[in-house]
Scaffold this active site. Structure first.
Site, PDB file in Angstrom:
ATOM      1  N   ASP A  56     -19.657  18.918  18.674  1.00 34.50           N
ATOM      2  CA  ASP A  56     -19.561  19.106  17.233  1.00 34.50           C
ATOM      3  C   ASP A  56     -20.928  19.575  16.732  1.00 34.50           C
ATOM      4  O   ASP A  56     -21.936  19.470  17.439  1.00 34.50           O
ATOM      5  CB  ASP A  56     -19.159  17.786  16.578  1.00 34.50           C
ATOM      6  CG  ASP A  56     -19.065  17.891  15.071  1.00 34.50           C
ATOM      7  OD1 ASP A  56     -18.583  18.923  14.581  1.00 34.50           O
ATOM      8  OD2 ASP A  56     -19.493  16.945  14.388  1.00 34.50           O
ATOM      9  N   LYS A  57     -20.990  20.111  15.526  1.00 36.17           N
ATOM     10  CA  LYS A  57     -22.268  20.562  14.984  1.00 36.17           C
ATOM     11  C   LYS A  57     -22.840  19.562  13.992  1.00 36.17           C
ATOM     12  O   LYS A  57     -23.885  18.980  14.223  1.00 36.17           O
ATOM     13  CB  LYS A  57     -22.124  21.934  14.300  1.00 36.17           C
ATOM     14  CG  LYS A  57     -23.446  22.484  13.775  1.00 36.17           C
ATOM     15  CD  LYS A  57     -23.256  23.744  12.968  1.00 36.17           C
ATOM     16  CE  LYS A  57     -22.733  23.449  11.576  1.00 36.17           C
ATOM     17  NZ  LYS A  57     -23.712  22.721  10.726  1.00 36.17           N
ATOM     18  N   PHE A  78      -9.833  16.712  -3.144  1.00 32.15           N
ATOM     19  CA  PHE A  78     -10.064  17.605  -2.010  1.00 32.15           C
ATOM     20  C   PHE A  78      -9.170  17.227  -0.837  1.00 32.15           C
ATOM     21  O   PHE A  78      -8.859  16.067  -0.618  1.00 32.15           O
ATOM     22  CB  PHE A  78     -11.534  17.497  -1.580  1.00 32.15           C
ATOM     23  CG  PHE A  78     -11.831  18.193  -0.287  1.00 32.15           C
ATOM     24  CD1 PHE A  78     -12.185  19.532  -0.271  1.00 32.15           C
ATOM     25  CD2 PHE A  78     -11.746  17.512   0.911  1.00 32.15           C
ATOM     26  CE1 PHE A  78     -12.454  20.168   0.920  1.00 32.15           C
ATOM     27  CE2 PHE A  78     -12.018  18.142   2.106  1.00 32.15           C
ATOM     28  CZ  PHE A  78     -12.365  19.471   2.115  1.00 32.15           C
ATOM     29  N   ARG A 131     -25.677  24.875   4.021  1.00 31.11           N
ATOM     30  CA  ARG A 131     -24.266  24.635   3.702  1.00 31.11           C
ATOM     31  C   ARG A 131     -24.072  24.904   2.214  1.00 31.11           C
ATOM     32  O   ARG A 131     -24.824  24.404   1.389  1.00 31.11           O
ATOM     33  CB  ARG A 131     -23.884  23.190   4.047  1.00 31.11           C
ATOM     34  CG  ARG A 131     -24.055  22.863   5.512  1.00 31.11           C
ATOM     35  CD  ARG A 131     -24.267  21.373   5.727  1.00 31.11           C
ATOM     36  NE  ARG A 131     -23.124  20.579   5.337  1.00 31.11           N
ATOM     37  CZ  ARG A 131     -22.109  20.270   6.142  1.00 31.11           C
ATOM     38  NH1 ARG A 131     -22.115  20.706   7.388  1.00 31.11           N
ATOM     39  NH2 ARG A 131     -21.110  19.535   5.736  1.00 31.11           N
ATOM     40  N   GLY A 158     -16.234  22.579  12.199  1.00 29.29           N
ATOM     41  CA  GLY A 158     -15.432  22.920  11.029  1.00 29.29           C
ATOM     42  C   GLY A 158     -16.164  23.797  10.047  1.00 29.29           C
ATOM     43  O   GLY A 158     -15.598  24.182   9.025  1.00 29.29           O
ATOM     44  N   ASP A 159     -17.428  24.132  10.347  1.00 31.40           N
ATOM     45  CA  ASP A 159     -18.214  24.949   9.427  1.00 31.40           C
ATOM     46  C   ASP A 159     -17.853  26.426   9.538  1.00 31.40           C
ATOM     47  O   ASP A 159     -17.200  26.863  10.474  1.00 31.40           O
ATOM     48  CB  ASP A 159     -19.705  24.769   9.715  1.00 31.40           C
ATOM     49  CG  ASP A 159     -20.257  23.549   8.997  1.00 31.40           C
ATOM     50  OD1 ASP A 159     -19.592  23.053   8.088  1.00 31.40           O
ATOM     51  OD2 ASP A 159     -21.348  23.095   9.370  1.00 31.40           O
ATOM     52  N   LYS A 190      -9.743  21.549  18.343  1.00 30.77           N
ATOM     53  CA  LYS A 190     -10.826  21.098  19.219  1.00 30.77           C
ATOM     54  C   LYS A 190     -10.250  20.512  20.507  1.00 30.77           C
ATOM     55  O   LYS A 190     -10.707  20.829  21.613  1.00 30.77           O
ATOM     56  CB  LYS A 190     -11.687  20.054  18.509  1.00 30.77           C
ATOM     57  CG  LYS A 190     -12.517  20.595  17.355  1.00 30.77           C
ATOM     58  CD  LYS A 190     -13.374  19.491  16.748  1.00 30.77           C
ATOM     59  CE  LYS A 190     -14.225  20.007  15.599  1.00 30.77           C
ATOM     60  NZ  LYS A 190     -15.115  18.974  15.038  1.00 30.77           N
ATOM     61  N   ASP A 227     -19.692  12.918  16.440  1.00 31.38           N
ATOM     62  CA  ASP A 227     -20.091  11.722  15.699  1.00 31.38           C
ATOM     63  C   ASP A 227     -19.089  11.308  14.635  1.00 31.38           C
ATOM     64  O   ASP A 227     -19.277  10.263  14.008  1.00 31.38           O
ATOM     65  CB  ASP A 227     -21.444  11.952  15.034  1.00 31.38           C
ATOM     66  CG  ASP A 227     -21.349  12.891  13.846  1.00 31.38           C
ATOM     67  OD1 ASP A 227     -21.992  12.610  12.832  1.00 31.38           O
ATOM     68  OD2 ASP A 227     -20.633  13.896  13.942  1.00 31.38           O
ATOM     69  N   ASP A 249     -13.747  14.160  15.481  1.00 34.87           N
ATOM     70  CA  ASP A 249     -14.083  14.491  16.864  1.00 34.87           C
ATOM     71  C   ASP A 249     -13.371  13.588  17.868  1.00 34.87           C
ATOM     72  O   ASP A 249     -13.515  13.788  19.077  1.00 34.87           O
ATOM     73  CB  ASP A 249     -15.595  14.371  17.087  1.00 34.87           C
ATOM     74  CG  ASP A 249     -16.390  15.268  16.153  1.00 34.87           C
ATOM     75  OD1 ASP A 249     -15.972  16.430  15.984  1.00 34.87           O
ATOM     76  OD2 ASP A 249     -17.402  14.813  15.594  1.00 34.87           O
TER      77      ASP A 249
END
Length: 1291
Positions: free
Chosen positions: A496-497, A641, A698, A779-780, A900, A920, A924
């Protein structure tokens, strides 16, 4: 006994088994109708009777008493006996009833109908018990005192090895075929079963303790009009319970009322989802009015209809009916078991799901059992050993048949055969006798030793101070003990990022407002100035409520805000209103924000510092201090959201009565909903967004819309109708949101920085040098992920090309993937080369392997979310795999948790390589569970990833130590152990095989029975454990200095089928030497007095001594790293052997146990002869010298990378880290990212919100200036780099 008495007895038994309470029963027998327990059936009663017939549920409506008799008469004709429970009044929910057969089917586990909808009534246990809902008791244990022994033994004997040894034990109990005492196998089997059984028993006892601790917790339950303190296990569905502050939530509850204003409660969900921030829940107004009035709560009879038990933590659908009115229930009205009540004096809740039906227990399903590739290979090799054993036994059986025919008949006069046994039958029995004699080829101690080694290596990971993070007091943790050696074979890492490569601590750095960018500094010539710690910061002292920790450097933005610029003030007004942050104010002016994501907290904090301070809120209002003036906005709606909307909005009414919708979200989502008049501003803002994303920031886009009062009234009515709908609620709400969120006016954009963690670029560089391919699944947005890729050295300037796949159609994606592949490898075939094979035990599993294709140079691949969705389809996934595996780095953007996991499974299925996933966050978890090894980072997004992982630590940089040090060591140790273990047992067993040719193939053993028993369990157990727990080919610093040492593990070079054959050949050679050298030297030897030296006992003792001398010396040759423990274990085993042997052959043992120890003085008399010692020495030399000579020649002619580094380690000092060269990133097209967690919706908090800090344990390190405390990233150079550097110096 009459039929009625039989049925009554059956019912009592059934009621006792299923704990029915207050159950009324009607028995309709063949003889008519019989009322039991005085069923009140009158002329006015309208009743539904439910029953089962022909496997289907049916019902009959009884309007009058005579209808009940008609039903009984029909039952007589069909010759059915029916159980009916709780005849129900008309209009009430149905009950489950059935025939005798139906209930016996239920007892056997058949006939259960899956629950489609849950129906319950408050304060009505009789009604709720009729549905047989689970009570609140939980059971996670597997055994009880009666079932432990049979069930545990059954589970253990499902293992092939244990079943094999049980079969041998049975054979040894047959005197006609056994030449060994059953103790030889029985002792080893009992030890193995006992160790495993004790471990399982301890685990299950701990589970029992946990179950009892939880089930015996006390809670106040409203029963018979008063609160009674009951155990959790006695709570039933439909009960009303009272919770106090800091108490655990008993079951899944519908919140009824609370002590807080507006019926709010605050819950800590860390044990449920790992998130540390408090969540807020709110009761319905109709139930909140009940307060803590016990009489009103006892009289409450609301009826709940909701979804059946499921594992969806974030969703709940249901309705509450009170006094004929229906109210919608969602997740915000429910308290889940596993949560803790915080900052709330008391609350009341209605139990909806209990015990195993709660969402916590529904989510605690069994994780997939992971096994290492070495485990799979060992199982295959054990199967091959079975075949080898059968072959040897067959050869010896044939030899026995020939010997019996040619020689055995001569001895029948002296040793007559038993009646009924002829030569063929004797040979058949000899086959099984040799199965017993040669069974040491597969020792039972192998599996126990493997578990001990894995456990020890797991402790080394837990105890590693260099993987301890003192800032958070977080050590590394091996959460499993079965995968350590797999850490040394990783080929693909999926990461993950956000929060994994980056810190997930956000700071508001830049923004674009009405077409003007803020945040950068420029000198007089117009050149951008680099911002450092010495750069002058903005002074926020004019704002008494500003956050003193917040830093900003662009003074022009503050000047615009303070000058009253309307666009700038509206920008920060939106940031202070459009969020779901919960404030905490312990002291006047000391605000602390609890945000569901770090992004949102950073934005609200920025608005606070620039003069728009979010102060407090209620469900109906939001209080903001605007430039020192308090303003209260009426909150009309929150359009929350989610991952599909990628935006959130709030609708507020200002004190002047103005209605406004404020919206923030991803750029693509907001831009397509803007008013056409914003096109020019959108172009300028897009340029700014490109610039921000180029810096790896971001971004969010902000917009607003003024609303009409009449339209808002109509919209709110339709919104209410959609929110109470049981079917299609989300779809209806989405339509309303789409309707109102259009023709908005653009305000600007925000840019938040998420910095890289310490040491990430160095770690990725090290892993890349170890030939590990790193894929980032994030997810970015594409451009942000791309720039992070360059920042952390996954994408490098020296790469030949970085391909971007961004097509919007399946054909377009296929074309882009093929073009990239053809550029990397022009001669590549159009169709992938897929090799089908069979693997696994008995070769039952089919595998498909896509072959690697050679590529000249390094390449990178970036694929965005919608393209990835097409690429993962069945007809394109091999195209994706081929192209991606030709690249050194792959970045998948906008990937969902499911995607993923699909990417990980794709590589696992077609590459047959060991994979590792690291993350994290909760998103994930699916990826972590799908990979061979899952690693969780305990970061800002909670602990759920860590709880689902196999290994966990606090920082990404520790991954290099986990793999390059612990993983590589564990792999080498396990390979050494298996190789040595097979070698020593081949040597031990094949000596028996050679002896068979000299004993008439009679299955006589050459060794003493006690030596056979102790060989693996005592004499050779400790030395091999010492080697495989502490051995190191090179130390940790050199392992990190030379990542290329990791490559042999990826190729499985240290233990494979070829290596196994070499161990077999080595064991065969040593067994020949160990048997024939002593046999030749002692065959005709005599003592000084002329008597023979050798008898069978003395010859056996000589072979045993030679065998142990050879295998212990071989272990010493194999050991690279000697510790005091290794020395002690080898000496202890050697001395122990002689001590035990002399004791067993002593006079004293014979006098005490004459039948078990008849060989008096065999050891003492044998060791007194000088030629015996000479024979031992000669045997030792002939076995060890060839090994030493072969290794010396091999190292000289074909040294491995390990040999080179070990030689270098002995001759050179470890060089200092090379200074790191800063790389400039190439210019890339920029974009923007939006990452946000699902919000709290219309749930908000009050100013009483508090967040209590958890008590931290004392840090392990108090010396803050040490390198361990500072956790500085380490930098290393390879041999090739050092050679290049030395050459450059020489030039």
């Amino acid at each position: 006994m009459t039929c009625e008495q039989i049925l009554r007895s059956l019912f009592r038994l059934y009621s006792w088994i299923f704990n029915f309470q207050k159950t009324q029963l009607i028995l309709l027998s063949l003889f008519g109708i019989k009322l039991v327990h005085g069923l009140p059936c009158t002329e006015e009663t309208k009743t539904w009777i439910y029953f089962f017939k022909d496997g289907r549920k049916r019902r009959v409506k009884i309007l009058k008493f005579k209808d009940l008799h008609l039903f009984a008469s029909r039952t007589q004709k069909t010759k059915e006996i029916i159980f009916l429970f709780e005849v129900i009044k008309y209009g009430e929910p149905e009950l489950k009833m059935g025939t005798v057969l139906s209930y016996f089917c239920h007892l056997c586990g058949h006939g259960n109908k899956e629950e489609e909808e849950r129906c319950l009534r408050a304060n009505d246990r009789t009604f709720n018990l009729s549905f047989r809902y689970a009570n609140n008791a939980i059971k996670t244990s597997k055994y009880n005192i009666f079932t432990f022994l049979p069930l545990n033994l059954f589970e253990q004997f499902k293992r092939l090895a244990n079943a094999y040894f049980l079969f041998l034990l049975i054979l040894e109990l047959i005197p006609q075929i056994s030449s060994l005492s059953w103790i030889t196998t029985g002792f080893a089997l009992v030890v193995v079963l006992s160790i495993t059984g004790v471990k399982d028993a301890i685990d299950d006892i701990n589970r029992h303790k946990c179950d009892r601790q939880v089930n015996n917790r006390k809670v106040d339950v409203l029963m018979d009009g008063q609160l009674k303190n009951e155990k959790w296990m006695n709570v039933q569905v439909g009960d009303i319970v009272k919770l106090g502050n800091n108490e655990f939530v008993t079951a899944d509850l519908l919140l009824l009322s609370s002590s807080e204003p507006f019926n709010l409660v605050y819950v800590d969900t860390a044990e449920l989802d790992g998130e540390t921030n408090l969540k807020v829940k709110q009761a319905l107004t109709v139930t909140g009015e009940l307060g803590d009035n016990i009489e009103a709560l006892a009289a409450f009879n609301g009826e709940v209809r909701c979804e059946p038990p499921n594992n969806r933590l974030d969703k709940f659908k249901g309705t509450l009916t009170v006094n004929g009115e229906r109210y919608a229930l969602d997740n915000d009205k429910v308290l889940l078991r596993g949560c803790t009540l915080r900052n709330t004096e008391w609350c009341f809740g209605l139990v909806i799901f209990g015990g195993p039906d709660t969402k916590l227990m529904q989510n605690s399903g069994k994780s997939m059992f992971k096994r290492t590739s070495i485990d799979h290979l060992t199982n295959i090799l054990v199967l091959c050993i079975f075949g080898f054993l059968a072959s040897m036994c067959s050869i010896l059986t044939i030899g026995n048949a020939i010997w019996e025919t040619n020689e055995g008949s001569v001895f029948t006069m002296f040793l007559p055969r038993e009646p009924g046994i002829d030569a063929p039958l004797s040979s058949f029995l000899i086959f099984w006798s040799y199965v017993i004699v040669l069974n040491a080829l597969i020792p039972s101690s192998l599996y126990v030793s493997v578990e001990f080694i894995r456990l020890g290596n797991s402790f080394f990971i837990d105890w590693d101070r260099k993987m301890y993070y003192p800032k958070n007091d977080t050590p590394a943790q091996a959460r499993t003990t079965t995968l350590n050696e797999e850490l040394g074979q990783i080929k693909y890492i999926f990461s993950d990022k956000t929060g994994t490569l980056t810190q997930n601590i956000m700071t508001f750095n830049k923004c674009s407002i009405n077409g003007k960018a803020y945040g950068d500094l420029y000198d007089f010539s117009g050149q951008r100035v680099e911002i450092t710690e010495r750069t002058e910061r903005v002074d926020f002292s004019w704002n008494n409520l500003a956050d003193p920790k917040y830093n900003f450097n662009d003074h022009s933005l503050v000047e615009m805000v303070r000058s009253g610029n309307p666009e700038t003030q509206e920008f920060f007004r939106l940031l202070s209103l459009c969020h779901t942050v919960m404030p905490e104010e312990k002291k006047e002016g000391e605000l602390n924000y609890q945000a569901q994501s770090p992004d949102e907290g950073a934005l609200v904090t920025a608005a606070r510092n620039f003069g728009f301070v979010f102060r407090s809120r209620t469900p109906e209002t939001i209080t903001v201090v605007e430039m020192g003036k308090q303003v209260i906005y009426e909150l009309l709606a929150i359009l929350d959201f989610n991952n599909m909307r990628k935006r959130m909005s709030v609708i507020v009414r200002s004190p002047e009565g103005k209605l406004t919708l404020y919206c923030k979200g991803a750029d693509t989502v907001i831009f397509e909903r803007l008013h056409p008049s914003c096109n020019k501003l959108m172009e300028v803002t897009t340029d700014h967004l490109n610039e921000y994303a180029g810096d790896g920031l971001r971004t969010l886009v902000l917009a607003y819309k003024d609303l009409n009062e009449n339209y808002m009234i109509d919209w709110k009515q339709r919104h209410h109708e959609a929110s109470v709908a049981m079917e299609g609620r989300e779809e209806k709400l989405d339509e309303l949101y789409e309707e109102i969120e259009k023709d908005m006016m653009l305000l600007g954009a925000t840019a938040v920085e998420d910095k890289l963690q310490d040491g990430v670029p160095q770690t990725i560089e090290q892993l890349t040098k170890a030939d590990i391919k790193i894929w980032v699944l994030t997810g970015d947005k594409q451009e942000t992920a791309e720039n992070i890729g360059y920042s952390c050295n996954m994408l490098r300037e020296e790469m030949k090309d970085v391909f971007v796949v961004s097509a919007n159609t399946a054909e377009g994606v296929k074309e882009e993937l093929q073009n990239a592949r053809m550029k990397m490898c022009p001669e590549a075939a159009k169709e992938p080369s897929v090799i089908e094979s069979r693997v696994g035990l008995f070769w039952l599993k089919k595998t498909e392997t896509v072959q690697d294709e050679k590529v000249d140079g390094d390449y990178g691949l970036i694929i965005n979310g919608h393209s990835l969705a097409f690429a993962l389809e069945k007809n394109l996934r091999l195209e994706l795999l081929r192209t991606a595996c030709m690249c050194q780095t792959v970045i998948c953007c906008r990937a969902t948790p499911l995607q993923k996991a699909q990417v990980v499974q794709l590589v696992k299925k077609y590459k047959q390589a060991v994979t590792l996933a690291i993350g994290d966050g909760a998103n994930d978890v699916s990826m972590i569970k799908a990979a061979h090894i899952g690693v969780g980072i305990s970061g800002q997004e909670g602990m759920q990833a860590s709880l689902s992982s196999d290994y966990s630590f606090a920082q990404f940089r520790y991954l290099q130590r986990l793999l390059l040090v612990h993983g590589r060591w564990s792999y080498i140790r396990m390979c050494k152990f298996l190789g040595y273990f097979f070698y020593k047992n081949f040597t031990f067993t094949l000596v028996q095989f050679w002896y068979a040719f000299f004993c008439g193939f009679s299955a006589q053993t050459v060794y003493d029975e006690w030596f056979i028993t102790f060989y693996n369990m005592v004499y050779t157990a400790l030395p091999v454990l010492g080697m495989c727990l502490f051995d190191q080919d090179v130390n940790d610093r050199w392992s990190l200095q030379h990542p290329e040492l990791y490559a042999p593990g990826q190729k499985n070079q240290y233990f494979n089928k070829k290596a196994f054959v070499s161990y077999l050949i080595h064991g065969c050679y040593c067994s020949l030497i160990i048997f024939f050298i002593p046999w030749a030297s002692m065959n005709d030897a005599v003592r000084n007095d002329g008597k023979d030296i050798v008898s069978h006992p003395s010859f056996a003792f000589l072979l045993q001594t030679c065998l142990l001398a050879v295998v212990h010396t071989q272990l010493c040759v194999d050991t690279y790293y000697w510790t005091a423990v290794n020395h002690f274990f080898v000496l202890l085993s050697t001395i122990g052997y002689f001590a035990i042997s002399v004791t067993m052959y002593s006079n004293g043992m014979f006098y005490v146990f004459p039948s078990s120890f008849p060989l008096i003085g065999a050891a003492r008399n044998t060791l007194n002869q000088p030629n015996v010692w000479l024979t031992i020495f000669l045997t030792f030399l002939l076995c060890i010298l060839p090994v030493v000579a072969f290794r010396f020649i091999f190292i000289q002619l074909r040294p491995t990378i390990n040999d080179k580094v070990r030689y270098k380690m002995r001759t050179e000092e470890l060089p200092a880290p090379a200074p790191r060269r800063l790389r400039r990133r190439r210019s890339t097209r920029s974009g923007y990212a939006f990452s946000h967690s699902q919000g709290y919706g219309d749930l908000v908090t009050s100013r009483k919100f508090l967040m209590k800090r958890s008590t931290k344990r004392a840090p392990l390190f108090t010396q803050t200036d040490s390198s361990i405390f500072q956790n500085q990233p380490q930098q290393y150079r390879t041999i090739a780099e050092e050679a290049e550097e030395s050459q450059s110096h020489s030039l």
